[in-house]
Design a protein around this motif. Structure first.
Motif, PDB file in Angstrom:
ATOM      1  N   TRP A 144     -10.345   4.477  10.438  1.00  0.00           N
ATOM      2  CA  TRP A 144     -11.461   4.604  11.373  1.00  0.00           C
ATOM      3  C   TRP A 144     -11.399   5.935  12.126  1.00  0.00           C
ATOM      4  N   PHE A 145     -10.183   6.380  12.444  1.00  0.00           N
ATOM      5  CA  PHE A 145     -10.008   7.624  13.199  1.00  0.00           C
ATOM      6  C   PHE A 145     -10.348   8.839  12.332  1.00  0.00           C
ATOM      7  N   PHE A 146      -9.799   8.881  11.113  1.00  0.00           N
ATOM      8  CA  PHE A 146     -10.067  10.014  10.225  1.00  0.00           C
ATOM      9  C   PHE A 146     -11.532  10.054   9.799  1.00  0.00           C
ATOM     10  N   GLN A 147     -12.144   8.871   9.687  1.00  0.00           N
ATOM     11  CA  GLN A 147     -13.569   8.837   9.393  1.00  0.00           C
ATOM     12  C   GLN A 147     -14.366   9.402  10.554  1.00  0.00           C
ATOM     13  N   GLY A 148     -13.955   9.048  11.781  1.00  0.00           N
ATOM     14  CA  GLY A 148     -14.647   9.532  12.970  1.00  0.00           C
ATOM     15  C   GLY A 148     -14.550  11.029  13.162  1.00  0.00           C
ATOM     16  N   ILE A 149     -13.364  11.606  12.883  1.00  0.00           N
ATOM     17  CA  ILE A 149     -13.205  13.066  13.034  1.00  0.00           C
ATOM     18  C   ILE A 149     -13.598  13.791  11.750  1.00  0.00           C
ATOM     19  N   GLU A 150     -14.048  13.006  10.761  1.00  0.00           N
ATOM     20  CA  GLU A 150     -14.568  13.533   9.483  1.00  0.00           C
ATOM     21  C   GLU A 150     -13.533  14.380   8.741  1.00  0.00           C
ATOM     22  N   LYS A 151     -12.345  13.804   8.606  1.00  0.00           N
ATOM     23  CA  LYS A 151     -11.274  14.438   7.824  1.00  0.00           C
ATOM     24  C   LYS A 151     -10.757  13.420   6.800  1.00  0.00           C
ATOM     25  N   MET A 152     -11.622  13.036   5.894  1.00  0.00           N
ATOM     26  CA  MET A 152     -11.282  11.993   4.928  1.00  0.00           C
ATOM     27  C   MET A 152     -10.431  12.499   3.770  1.00  0.00           C
ATOM     28  N   LYS A 153     -10.379  13.808   3.604  1.00  0.00           N
ATOM     29  CA  LYS A 153      -9.576  14.368   2.515  1.00  0.00           C
ATOM     30  C   LYS A 153      -8.100  13.999   2.682  1.00  0.00           C
ATOM     31  N   LEU A 154      -7.608  14.132   3.911  1.00  0.00           N
ATOM     32  CA  LEU A 154      -6.209  13.828   4.217  1.00  0.00           C
ATOM     33  C   LEU A 154      -5.910  12.359   3.943  1.00  0.00           C
ATOM     34  N   LEU A 155      -6.801  11.501   4.405  1.00  0.00           N
ATOM     35  CA  LEU A 155      -6.626  10.064   4.211  1.00  0.00           C
ATOM     36  C   LEU A 155      -6.674   9.700   2.731  1.00  0.00           C
ATOM     37  N   THR A 156      -7.523  10.373   1.992  1.00  0.00           N
ATOM     38  CA  THR A 156      -7.644  10.113   0.551  1.00  0.00           C
ATOM     39  C   THR A 156      -6.338  10.405  -0.176  1.00  0.00           C
ATOM     40  N   ILE A 157      -5.713  11.520   0.166  1.00  0.00           N
ATOM     41  CA  ILE A 157      -4.451  11.899  -0.475  1.00  0.00           C
ATOM     42  C   ILE A 157      -3.381  10.839  -0.234  1.00  0.00           C
ATOM     43  N   VAL A 158      -3.286  10.364   1.008  1.00  0.00           N
ATOM     44  CA  VAL A 158      -2.294   9.340   1.351  1.00  0.00           C
ATOM     45  C   VAL A 158      -2.577   8.040   0.613  1.00  0.00           C
ATOM     46  N   ASN A 159      -3.832   7.630   0.574  1.00  0.00           N
ATOM     47  CA  ASN A 159      -4.208   6.391  -0.110  1.00  0.00           C
ATOM     48  C   ASN A 159      -3.942   6.455  -1.600  1.00  0.00           C
ATOM     49  N   VAL A 160      -4.254   7.584  -2.194  1.00  0.00           N
ATOM     50  CA  VAL A 160      -4.007   7.750  -3.630  1.00  0.00           C
ATOM     51  C   VAL A 160      -2.513   7.626  -3.930  1.00  0.00           C
ATOM     52  N   LEU A 161      -1.687   8.254  -3.100  1.00  0.00           N
ATOM     53  CA  LEU A 161      -0.239   8.182  -3.275  1.00  0.00           C
ATOM     54  C   LEU A 161       0.252   6.737  -3.202  1.00  0.00           C
ATOM     55  N   ALA A 162      -0.204   6.002  -2.187  1.00  0.00           N
ATOM     56  CA  ALA A 162       0.233   4.620  -1.999  1.00  0.00           C
ATOM     57  C   ALA A 162      -0.209   3.732  -3.153  1.00  0.00           C
ATOM     58  N   LYS A 163      -1.436   3.900  -3.617  1.00  0.00           N
ATOM     59  CA  LYS A 163      -1.947   3.081  -4.716  1.00  0.00           C
ATOM     60  C   LYS A 163      -1.200   3.374  -6.013  1.00  0.00           C
ATOM     61  N   LEU A 164      -0.836   4.621  -6.216  1.00  0.00           N
ATOM     62  CA  LEU A 164      -0.081   4.974  -7.421  1.00  0.00           C
ATOM     63  C   LEU A 164       1.325   4.372  -7.383  1.00  0.00           C
ATOM     64  N   ILE A 165       1.938   4.357  -6.192  1.00  0.00           N
ATOM     65  CA  ILE A 165       3.260   3.731  -6.047  1.00  0.00           C
ATOM     66  C   ILE A 165       3.185   2.244  -6.387  1.00  0.00           C
ATOM     67  N   PHE A 166       2.181   1.562  -5.836  1.00  0.00           N
ATOM     68  CA  PHE A 166       1.984   0.135  -6.097  1.00  0.00           C
ATOM     69  C   PHE A 166       1.784  -0.129  -7.585  1.00  0.00           C
ATOM     70  N   THR A 167       0.937   0.667  -8.214  1.00  0.00           N
ATOM     71  CA  THR A 167       0.641   0.486  -9.636  1.00  0.00           C
ATOM     72  C   THR A 167       1.877   0.720 -10.488  1.00  0.00           C
ATOM     73  N   LEU A 168       2.626   1.771 -10.184  1.00  0.00           N
ATOM     74  CA  LEU A 168       3.836   2.089 -10.944  1.00  0.00           C
ATOM     75  C   LEU A 168       4.866   0.960 -10.834  1.00  0.00           C
ATOM     76  N   LEU A 169       5.052   0.425  -9.630  1.00  0.00           N
ATOM     77  CA  LEU A 169       6.001  -0.674  -9.434  1.00  0.00           C
ATOM     78  C   LEU A 169       5.606  -1.903 -10.247  1.00  0.00           C
ATOM     79  N   LEU A 170       4.313  -2.193 -10.273  1.00  0.00           N
ATOM     80  CA  LEU A 170       3.842  -3.340 -11.053  1.00  0.00           C
ATOM     81  C   LEU A 170       4.174  -3.184 -12.531  1.00  0.00           C
ATOM     82  N   PHE A 171       3.854  -2.030 -13.081  1.00  0.00           N
ATOM     83  CA  PHE A 171       4.054  -1.817 -14.512  1.00  0.00           C
ATOM     84  C   PHE A 171       5.535  -1.735 -14.885  1.00  0.00           C
ATOM     85  N   LEU A 172       6.374  -1.360 -13.931  1.00  0.00           N
ATOM     86  CA  LEU A 172       7.808  -1.268 -14.212  1.00  0.00           C
ATOM     87  C   LEU A 172       8.525  -2.616 -14.123  1.00  0.00           C
TER      88      LEU A 172
END
Length: 423
Positions: A144-172
């Motif tokens: 909500w904060f990053f959306q409000g200050i309109e800096k979604m690029k930073l949040l996107t990078i973090v989310n992508v990293l976390a989702k990739l970690i989750f996916t990798l753990l599942l497949f392993l």
């Protein structure tokens, strides 16, 4: 003066475009990963255990809505206004942060009561409690904060990293039905990673403050209205999986989840645009909002028709390509008709997730979602015990249609008000 104004608008539009681009990347990942994860879990866990972990996720959706308390809408709007005024974000940021921390504890206590008092949940209590880590991660996440200050690029990078970690753990580590307990653990690790990293990144924009809830009555009242709306919204969404689980069992929930997760991915195609537009839209005048809505309605309608057509015409191929269980494919006709949800949702979100919050019509938004949520629960309790999976699908489609109709009526009322003001 006009040149300066034109330049300012141009800068705003560039910011919207950048945020939209970042969100497109994130939602693109949200499309891709369900196509990998959901079929993988169905194959490795079997329909019954797959249904169990999905049932836990439906229950966690209620927990997230309760612990968020509507701040995802009200706080985003307040932050976007502060950004325009070049104000300090610290006070509003920590009013939200500390309120969320308190709510996390309260909701966890309520979850324990439900899990240990309801026999349906007590049998596999570990799955539900382990799943709560994902709730903690989502509440720590200051999207909500990053959306409000309109800096979604930073949040996107973090989310992508976390989702990739989750996916990798599942497949392993997920290889057979006995590994089902790892799913909520890995899901929690992914969300906690994103939540903690983004929380610490957000601290560079604010000065630390300890709990102080003075002069916050109006803000919390508005947030409460959104909270009720979000809970009611879950009665129109996650409650379907929970009700079906009570009457049909985990395997039936697995079939519904196989369809529902794909439909949710289709519904999310609208979110990047609405999230990127919301701060910009909130700052516009009443008449400017109405002009933008007149342009957006036909565009969203066309997109929705295309989305429904793809799901309906290619539904057999999509399900057969993704899932191996014959029981899922036998019900593919239900998935094809669920494509209507993607069409209805695009327009209803335009009204109750963009226009209404930007106009501060929080009470109207609350009424919309409450009516739709109550309608869904009543209809589900009547027809699901009789028709099972088919009853759930009918209930979901009818509810989305009712929500769209209600949202259109509220918008029309506001539009008529504008005509009266002009005259």
């Amino acid at each position: 003066m006009m040149r300066k104004l034109s330049k300012k608008l141009s800068e705003e539009e560039k910011t919207v475009a950048k945020n939209y681009g970042a969100l497109i990347v994130l939602q693109g990942l949200n499309y891709l990963l369900p196509l990998l994860i959901i079929p993988f879990l169905e194959r490795q866990l079997g329909l019954e255990k797959f249904g169990l972990v999905m049932l836990a996720q439906y229950l966690m959706a209620f927990c997230v809505a309760a612990a968020d308390f509507g701040f995802n809408v009200t706080a985003t709007r307040e932050i976007s206004i502060l950004k325009a005024e070049k104000g300090d974000y610290s006070t509003i940021y920590f009013k939200v942060f500390w309120a969320r921390m308190i709510l996390l504890v309260v909701v966890f206590m309520l979850l324990n009561l439900v899990v240990f008092l309801v026999p349906r949940f007590t049998v596999e209590w570990e799955i539900y409690l382990l799943s709560y880590g994902a709730v903690i991660g989502q509440i720590l996440l200051p999207d909500w904060f990053f959306q409000g200050i309109e800096k979604m690029k930073l949040l996107t990078i973090v989310n992508v990293l976390a989702k990739l970690i989750f996916t990798l753990l599942l497949f392993l580590f997920i290889s057979n039905p006995d590994d089902y307990t790892f799913v909520p653990i890995f899901n929690s690790i992914g969300f906690l990673t994103a939540g903690l990293i983004s929380f610490f990144l957000s601290l560079k924009y604010v000065k630390w403050q300890w709990p102080n809830f003075k002069d916050s009555k109006d803000f919390y009242n508005e947030s409460f209205q959104i909270f009720i709306s979000n809970i009611a919204s879950q009665l129109s969404n996650a409650a379907n999986g929970v009700v079906l689980g009570f009457f049909g069992g985990d395997a039936i929930v697995g079939i519904f989840s196989a369809f529902d997760k794909l439909i949710i991915a289709a519904k999310k195609m609208y979110l990047p645009f609405y999230q990127a537009m919301y701060p910009y839209f909130s700052r516009k005048s009443f008449n400017e909002k109405l002009k933008m809505m007149k342009k957006l309605i036909p565009v969203i309608t066309i997109v929705g028709i295309i989305g429904f057509s793809i799901i309906f015409l290619m539904g057999d191929w999509i399900i057969q390509s993704l899932y191996k269980d014959d029981t899922i494919y036998e019900n593919v006709y239900l998935f094809k008709w669920m494509g209507l949800i993607a069409f209805f949702t695009g327009l209803s979100l335009l009204f109750h997730s963009l226009y209404a919050p930007a106009r501060k019509l929080f009470n109207d938004r609350m009424k919309m979602t409450i009516i739709a949520g109550i309608f869904n629960i009543i209809l589900s309790l009547i027809i699901v015990p009789i028709y099972g999976l088919k009853g759930t699908v009918i209930s979901v489609i009818c509810t989305e249609f009712v929500l769209l109709g209600i949202a259109a009526l509220f918008y029309y009322k506001d539009f008529k008000k504008s005509l009266w003001v002009k005259s």
